[in-house]
Each structure stands twice: as C-alpha cells, then as structure tokens.
Scaffold this active site. Structure first.
Site, short mmCIF file in Angstrom:
data_model
loop_
_atom_site.label_atom_id
_atom_site.label_comp_id
_atom_site.label_asym_id
_atom_site.label_seq_id
_atom_site.Cartn_x
_atom_site.Cartn_y
_atom_site.Cartn_z
N ASP A 180 18.71 -4.93 -0.02
CA ASP A 180 18.22 -5.82 -1.07
C ASP A 180 18.53 -7.26 -0.68
O ASP A 180 19.40 -7.52 0.16
CB ASP A 180 18.87 -5.51 -2.43
CG ASP A 180 18.33 -6.42 -3.53
OD1 ASP A 180 17.09 -6.56 -3.64
OD2 ASP A 180 19.13 -7.02 -4.27
N SER A 181 17.81 -8.19 -1.30
CA SER A 181 18.07 -9.61 -1.06
C SER A 181 19.50 -9.96 -1.49
O SER A 181 20.06 -10.94 -1.01
CB SER A 181 17.07 -10.45 -1.84
OG SER A 181 17.13 -10.12 -3.21
N CYS A 191 14.26 -3.59 -3.12
CA CYS A 191 13.97 -4.95 -3.59
C CYS A 191 12.46 -5.02 -3.77
O CYS A 191 11.71 -4.73 -2.83
CB CYS A 191 14.44 -5.94 -2.54
SG CYS A 191 13.96 -7.65 -2.85
N GLU A 249 22.34 -13.86 -12.20
CA GLU A 249 23.29 -14.11 -11.12
C GLU A 249 24.39 -15.09 -11.53
O GLU A 249 25.49 -15.05 -11.01
CB GLU A 249 22.56 -14.64 -9.89
CG GLU A 249 21.60 -13.59 -9.35
CD GLU A 249 21.70 -13.40 -7.85
OE1 GLU A 249 22.02 -14.37 -7.16
OE2 GLU A 249 21.43 -12.27 -7.40
N CYS A 285 11.82 -5.59 -11.15
CA CYS A 285 12.77 -6.39 -10.38
C CYS A 285 14.10 -5.69 -10.53
O CYS A 285 14.47 -5.28 -11.64
CB CYS A 285 12.83 -7.82 -10.93
SG CYS A 285 14.19 -8.78 -10.22
N HIS A 299 17.02 -6.66 -10.64
CA HIS A 299 18.04 -7.29 -11.51
C HIS A 299 17.85 -6.93 -12.99
O HIS A 299 18.79 -6.99 -13.76
CB HIS A 299 17.94 -8.82 -11.41
CG HIS A 299 18.65 -9.40 -10.24
ND1 HIS A 299 18.35 -9.06 -8.96
CD2 HIS A 299 19.65 -10.32 -10.17
CE1 HIS A 299 19.13 -9.76 -8.14
NE2 HIS A 299 19.92 -10.52 -8.85
#
Ligand code: DGL
Length: 274
Positions: free
Chosen positions: A11-12, A74, A159, A193, A195
């Site tokens: 993942d990023s 991702c 984040e 996504c 997240h």
C-alpha cells in the site's frame, strides 16, 4: 518441493493494513509481508506516471524478497499501475510471479449489493478519475449505474488523526451529499479507499435509510482465498508459518504508532531504503 515465501501486501502507506487484517483472518497461517510506501504517500492525488513508477519500485522490492504473489492493497495503485505492471513489466522482470489488485475482486461482487442497480463509489481523486470502477463494474454488472465521488480531504484527516473532529464532519457531509445529488436512489455505497473503513461509523449516519455501506477488506480477502484454491501452483509457493512482517519506506516509529489504528494490533516495522 517448491521454495516458499510470504504473500506481499503493498500500500502507499497505512491503509492497506485494513486489507491485511482481513487477509490474516481469512487465510490464517499464511506468511504475509506488508510494505507501506509512507515516504511518498499519499498516492491519491498523484499522476498516473508517478503512481506507476512508485508502485513498480515497491513491487520489485517485494518480488526481490521472494514473494510469489503481491496484492496491491491500495485502490489508487490498483487503478493507475496494476494493468501496466501485469501486462508489461511482470512478464519481463518476474515471469511466473503474480500480482493482483483490489478493484476487480470488488467489481465482481458489488452489483449484488444494489437492488436499484445504482452504486456509489467514494474514493481518492486518482481512483475516481481513472474510471476504473466504472469500467470494471460494467463488465460484471452492465445494468448497474455507477456514481463516483472523490473525497480528497478524507485521507489527510485520517492520517493526521483529525477524523473525529468537528471540522472533519463538514467534509463527510459535503462529499456524501455530493454523491447523492448525482442520484438519490443509490442504494449501495462502496468505500473505495483503504483508509475509509476507519470512518465507516461516521459515514453511516449520513446515508439515507436502507443504503448499504460496503468496506472491501473482506471482499478482497475472500477473493484471494478463492484465487489460491483455483491456483494450487501459486498456493504451493506461499509459506505458512503464521509470520507477518511490516516494512515502511519512512520512519518506523511513525509507522508503528499509526498502524495500531489501522491494524488494531501493535506492529514493529523495519525500514526499507529503496
Ligand atoms: N491507499 C490509498 C487508496 O486506497 C489511499 C491513500 C493514498 O492516497 O495514498 O486509494
């Protein structure tokens, strides 16, 4: 006996941990090697060329570690880099190795969640602009209409641990409203996504009654399990000692701190210098 190695999960940054968690649940005992490119995240607002270049570099590192199979956990990397890596790079650089993304397995089942044949997609700008979900869903559910909404502020809010703040609420309302303005009869919404599962509980109350909110972690993990059943030649190359290792391209201290929120458990990562 073939040489065995862990399945790579890329993942990023941290988001792929929400997918890793589900893979661990559905494939207990399989060794997993997680890599987050935190030094260069987020990918969501970057160009095709950049996402492709960064993803390829990380995938090469994972294959270099021996992984027989890499999952791009991702959405942005799956949307912008997967196809080129699968078709152009893999046959030359790592013939015999496999790479899978998160969009196709989700597209294969997502239509089943909507009675109205109207699906909403919430994702990064990169994922939305790539049109990947529209194209893939159309292959499996041609009668289903797909409405997309980019939510560029959500990843930074998560984040920066601001996702439960009052300010964050404004941006949840804004993007959810913008999605339903496109069509008020959307009855299934995908968190496209990695997240977004962290804010699922904050988004649910904003949806009209009866609308399903779908996280893709368990869909991707189930699809991986099916894939390994259908491909014993890949499965037999996957090691199984129940080991999970974490690598990040940025600070391990930051990674270990943030990861608990995404993964639900303590993590001790190692640094990767690409
Ligand atoms: N992991 C990314 C995704 O699923 C979100 C984070 C980023 O923008 O890098 O699209």
């Amino acid at each position: 006996m073939p040489i065995t190695s862990p399945i790579g999960v890329f993942d990023s940054g941290y988001g792929g941990l929400t997918i890793l968690k589900e893979i661990e649940k559905q494939l207990p005992g399989y060794d997993l090697l997680y890599m987050g490119d935190n030094a260069r995240a987020p990918y969501g607002t970057r160009s095709f060329e950049t996402v492709y270049e960064y993803t390829l570099e990380c995938v090469k590192w994972l294959f270099g570690k021996g992984c027989p199979l890499v999952i791009l956990a991702c959405n942005t990397a799956s949307a912008k880099a997967l196809r080129t890596i699968q078709q152009k790079d893999l046959p030359i650089l790592f013939p015999g190795k496999k790479i899978l993304g998160v969009i196709r397995p989700t597209a294969e089942v997502i239509g089943n969640y909507s009675k109205e044949h109207k699906i909403g997609i919430l994702g990064t700008t990169g994922t939305v602009n790539s049109q990947s979900y529209k194209l893939e869903i159309d292959k499996f559910f041609p009668e289903t209409k797909v409405f997309q909404q980019a939510c560029p502020i959500w990843v930074p809010l998560i984040e920066n641990n601001e996702y439960e703040s009052e300010g964050a609420q404004y941006f949840y309302d804004k993007y959810v409203k913008e999605l339903f303005w496109q069509d008020k009869n959307i009855d299934a919404v995908l968190l496209a996504c990695t997240h977004y599962p962290l804010i699922e509980h904050l988004l649910k109350p904003l949806l009209p009654q009866g609308v399903q909110l779908i996280s893709q972690g368990n869909i991707v993990a189930k699809s991986l399990k099916d894939y390994l059943k259908r491909h014993p030649e890949v499965d037999e190359k996957c090691s199984r000692q129940g080991l999970i290792d974490f690598f990040t391209t940025d600070s391990t201290t930051d990674f270990d701190q943030h990861s608990t929120i995404f993964y639900g458990k303590e993590v001790q990562s190692k640094h990767v210098q690409l």
